[in-house]
Design a protein around this motif. Sequence first.
Motif, PDB file in Angstrom:
ATOM      1  N   THR A 211       7.236  -9.419  -3.019  1.00 54.18           N
ATOM      2  CA  THR A 211       6.488  -8.291  -4.257  1.00 54.18           C
ATOM      3  C   THR A 211       6.166  -7.707  -3.452  1.00 54.18           C
ATOM      4  OG1 THR A 211       4.194 -10.137  -3.259  1.00 54.18           O
ATOM      5  CG2 THR A 211       5.809 -10.671  -4.875  1.00 54.18           C
ATOM      6  N   LEU A 212       5.792  -7.266  -2.184  1.00 52.23           N
ATOM      7  CA  LEU A 212       5.423  -5.680  -2.155  1.00 52.23           C
ATOM      8  C   LEU A 212       6.761  -4.642  -2.094  1.00 52.23           C
ATOM      9  CD1 LEU A 212       3.733  -6.746   1.725  1.00 52.23           C
ATOM     10  CD2 LEU A 212       2.619  -5.954  -0.389  1.00 52.23           C
ATOM     11  N   LYS A 213       8.143  -5.132  -1.441  1.00 49.24           N
ATOM     12  CA  LYS A 213       8.275  -4.100  -1.964  1.00 49.24           C
ATOM     13  C   LYS A 213       8.526  -3.512  -2.874  1.00 49.24           C
ATOM     14  CE  LYS A 213      12.138  -6.225   1.261  1.00 49.24           C
ATOM     15  NZ  LYS A 213      13.298  -6.867   1.262  1.00 49.24           N
ATOM     16  N   MET A 214       8.179  -3.804  -3.893  1.00 45.13           N
ATOM     17  CA  MET A 214       7.609  -3.606  -5.953  1.00 45.13           C
ATOM     18  C   MET A 214       6.397  -3.411  -6.488  1.00 45.13           C
ATOM     19  SD  MET A 214       9.660  -7.253  -8.079  1.00 45.13           S
ATOM     20  CE  MET A 214       8.608  -8.569  -7.423  1.00 45.13           C
TER      21      MET A 214
ATOM     22  N   MET B 189      -5.892 -10.538   5.552  1.00 44.69           N
ATOM     23  CA  MET B 189      -5.626 -11.478   5.768  1.00 44.69           C
ATOM     24  C   MET B 189      -4.845 -11.814   5.447  1.00 44.69           C
ATOM     25  SD  MET B 189      -7.822 -13.391   2.718  1.00 44.69           S
ATOM     26  CE  MET B 189      -7.582 -15.656   3.586  1.00 44.69           C
ATOM     27  N   ASN B 190      -3.636 -10.785   5.053  1.00 42.61           N
ATOM     28  CA  ASN B 190      -2.736 -11.863   4.660  1.00 42.61           C
ATOM     29  C   ASN B 190      -1.875 -10.556   6.007  1.00 42.61           C
ATOM     30  OD1 ASN B 190       0.225 -10.933   3.935  1.00 42.61           O
ATOM     31  ND2 ASN B 190      -0.587 -11.028   1.433  1.00 42.61           N
ATOM     32  N   ARG B 191      -0.956 -11.729   6.646  1.00 40.47           N
ATOM     33  CA  ARG B 191      -0.033 -11.407   7.043  1.00 40.47           C
ATOM     34  C   ARG B 191       1.105 -10.651   6.371  1.00 40.47           C
ATOM     35  NH1 ARG B 191      -1.200  -9.656  11.966  1.00 40.47           N
ATOM     36  NH2 ARG B 191       0.350  -8.682  12.224  1.00 40.47           N
ATOM     37  N   SER B 192       1.693 -10.478   5.481  1.00 46.99           N
ATOM     38  CA  SER B 192       2.667 -10.108   5.462  1.00 46.99           C
ATOM     39  C   SER B 192       2.073  -8.532   5.041  1.00 46.99           C
ATOM     40  CB  SER B 192       3.245 -10.538   3.927  1.00 46.99           C
ATOM     41  OG  SER B 192       4.017 -11.537   3.990  1.00 46.99           O
TER      42      SER B 192
ATOM     43  N   ASP C 177      -8.646   0.798   7.852  1.00 46.73           N
ATOM     44  CA  ASP C 177      -7.851   0.280   6.215  1.00 46.73           C
ATOM     45  C   ASP C 177      -7.861  -1.082   5.828  1.00 46.73           C
ATOM     46  OD1 ASP C 177      -7.307   3.152   4.308  1.00 46.73           O
ATOM     47  OD2 ASP C 177      -5.569   1.364   3.520  1.00 46.73           O
ATOM     48  N   VAL C 178      -8.902  -1.788   4.983  1.00 44.57           N
ATOM     49  CA  VAL C 178      -9.267  -3.553   4.851  1.00 44.57           C
ATOM     50  C   VAL C 178      -8.318  -3.084   3.516  1.00 44.57           C
ATOM     51  CG1 VAL C 178     -10.696  -4.492   5.087  1.00 44.57           C
ATOM     52  CG2 VAL C 178     -11.273  -2.244   6.336  1.00 44.57           C
ATOM     53  N   GLY C 179      -7.433  -4.361   3.649  1.00 41.04           N
ATOM     54  CA  GLY C 179      -6.771  -4.282   2.540  1.00 41.04           C
ATOM     55  C   GLY C 179      -5.831  -3.587   2.411  1.00 41.04           C
ATOM     56  N   VAL C 180      -4.512  -3.630   3.291  1.00 40.98           N
ATOM     57  CA  VAL C 180      -4.017  -2.581   3.116  1.00 40.98           C
ATOM     58  C   VAL C 180      -2.878  -2.039   2.600  1.00 40.98           C
ATOM     59  CG1 VAL C 180      -4.443  -3.167   5.566  1.00 40.98           C
ATOM     60  CG2 VAL C 180      -2.477  -4.143   4.642  1.00 40.98           C
ATOM     61  N   GLY C 181      -2.299  -3.434   1.166  1.00 37.92           N
ATOM     62  CA  GLY C 181      -1.451  -2.941   0.027  1.00 37.92           C
ATOM     63  C   GLY C 181       0.339  -2.506   1.124  1.00 37.92           C
ATOM     64  N   THR C 182       0.680  -1.819   0.582  1.00 38.19           N
ATOM     65  CA  THR C 182       1.554  -1.423   1.314  1.00 38.19           C
ATOM     66  C   THR C 182       2.094  -0.332   2.487  1.00 38.19           C
ATOM     67  OG1 THR C 182       2.167  -0.095  -0.608  1.00 38.19           O
ATOM     68  CG2 THR C 182       2.752  -1.776  -0.686  1.00 38.19           C
ATOM     69  N   GLY C 183       0.491   0.393   2.127  1.00 44.43           N
ATOM     70  CA  GLY C 183       0.360   1.547   3.447  1.00 44.43           C
ATOM     71  C   GLY C 183       0.584   2.526   2.401  1.00 44.43           C
TER      72      GLY C 183
ATOM     73  N   ALA D  73      -5.951 -17.292  -3.424  1.00 46.74           N
ATOM     74  CA  ALA D  73      -5.407 -17.431  -4.130  1.00 46.74           C
ATOM     75  C   ALA D  73      -5.350 -15.077  -4.393  1.00 46.74           C
ATOM     76  CB  ALA D  73      -5.543 -17.185  -5.338  1.00 46.74           C
ATOM     77  N   GLY D  74      -6.364 -14.439  -3.640  1.00 45.05           N
ATOM     78  CA  GLY D  74      -6.347 -13.476  -4.304  1.00 45.05           C
ATOM     79  C   GLY D  74      -5.476 -12.506  -3.152  1.00 45.05           C
ATOM     80  N   GLN D  75      -4.541 -13.188  -2.217  1.00 39.61           N
ATOM     81  CA  GLN D  75      -4.066 -12.547  -2.000  1.00 39.61           C
ATOM     82  C   GLN D  75      -2.437 -12.885  -1.007  1.00 39.61           C
ATOM     83  OE1 GLN D  75      -3.095 -13.682   1.888  1.00 39.61           O
ATOM     84  NE2 GLN D  75      -3.697 -15.336   1.007  1.00 39.61           N
ATOM     85  N   ALA D  76      -2.400 -14.242  -1.888  1.00 38.07           N
ATOM     86  CA  ALA D  76      -0.953 -14.748  -1.980  1.00 38.07           C
ATOM     87  C   ALA D  76      -0.064 -14.461  -2.405  1.00 38.07           C
ATOM     88  CB  ALA D  76      -1.190 -15.989  -1.808  1.00 38.07           C
ATOM     89  N   VAL D  77      -0.167 -13.416  -3.441  1.00 38.02           N
ATOM     90  CA  VAL D  77       0.730 -12.759  -4.437  1.00 38.02           C
ATOM     91  C   VAL D  77       1.951 -11.927  -3.537  1.00 38.02           C
ATOM     92  CG1 VAL D  77      -0.659 -11.303  -5.501  1.00 38.02           C
ATOM     93  CG2 VAL D  77       1.182 -11.754  -6.951  1.00 38.02           C
ATOM     94  N   TYR D  78       0.552 -11.532  -2.315  1.00 37.01           N
ATOM     95  CA  TYR D  78       1.675 -10.210  -1.842  1.00 37.01           C
ATOM     96  C   TYR D  78       2.748 -10.985  -0.377  1.00 37.01           C
ATOM     97  CZ  TYR D  78      -1.807  -7.668  -4.727  1.00 37.01           C
ATOM     98  OH  TYR D  78      -2.249  -7.282  -5.379  1.00 37.01           O
TER      99      TYR D  78
END
Length: 220
Positions: free
Chosen positions: A19-22, A83-86, A57-63, A10-15
């Motif tokens: 959504t990463l574009k915003m 853990m999120n491929r996106s 970098d761990v938990g990379v967000g948008t970079g 749940a903590g990473q599924a939103v990305y």
Amino acid sequence: MSVTEEQIHAGQAVYTARTLKMYDFIVLGISNKWIWKCPTRRIEAQYDAQVSANHLDVGVGTGHFLDNCHFPTVNPRVALMDMNRSTLDYASARIARHQPETYQQNILEEITQPIEPFDSIGINYLLHCVPGSIPEKAIAFDHLKPLMNPGCRIFGSTILHEEVPKSWAAKRLMAFYNHKGIFSNTQDTLTDLNEALTQRFNNVQIETVGCVALFSATTR
């Protein structure tokens, strides 16, 4: 607390790719400055001060931070772990000029992939999305220690729930995110963060800016 697979995801599924574009506009542009009271430039300054030429970098967000930080060399080794491929795909495309290594990994699980160790590790805005209390989340530090060279700097930031000032807007948004499972930080305290770091590392430094804790430490 027993952490479930559903809570972890749940903590990473939103990305998602959409959504990463915003993300940069909403989180880095609005929430950091006006809600969490920690302007993005403070985190950017932390990257400039701590990042090495051999960085994970761990938990990379948008970079965003890797895209904008100043590495001490023109050809750094840069690796991304999430853990999120996106998010891995999005961030790696953004910093493609660095030819980043990518590792899909749940940081709450032991890292079994053969990975050469690093001189710096960034964990930015990840811990508050990881389920459990900070003593439980801190197993992530244990899993990362084999990837740390002697003297490696580990640094990052996390949004705390307790022992930090929170505006009305911060309380409301934090409650909403925790209800949705995007955040899992209702038990996260400054005391627990300091203890988790000092138990494992040397030269621990923590600065709070708004309700964000900026931390750094080095391997023993």
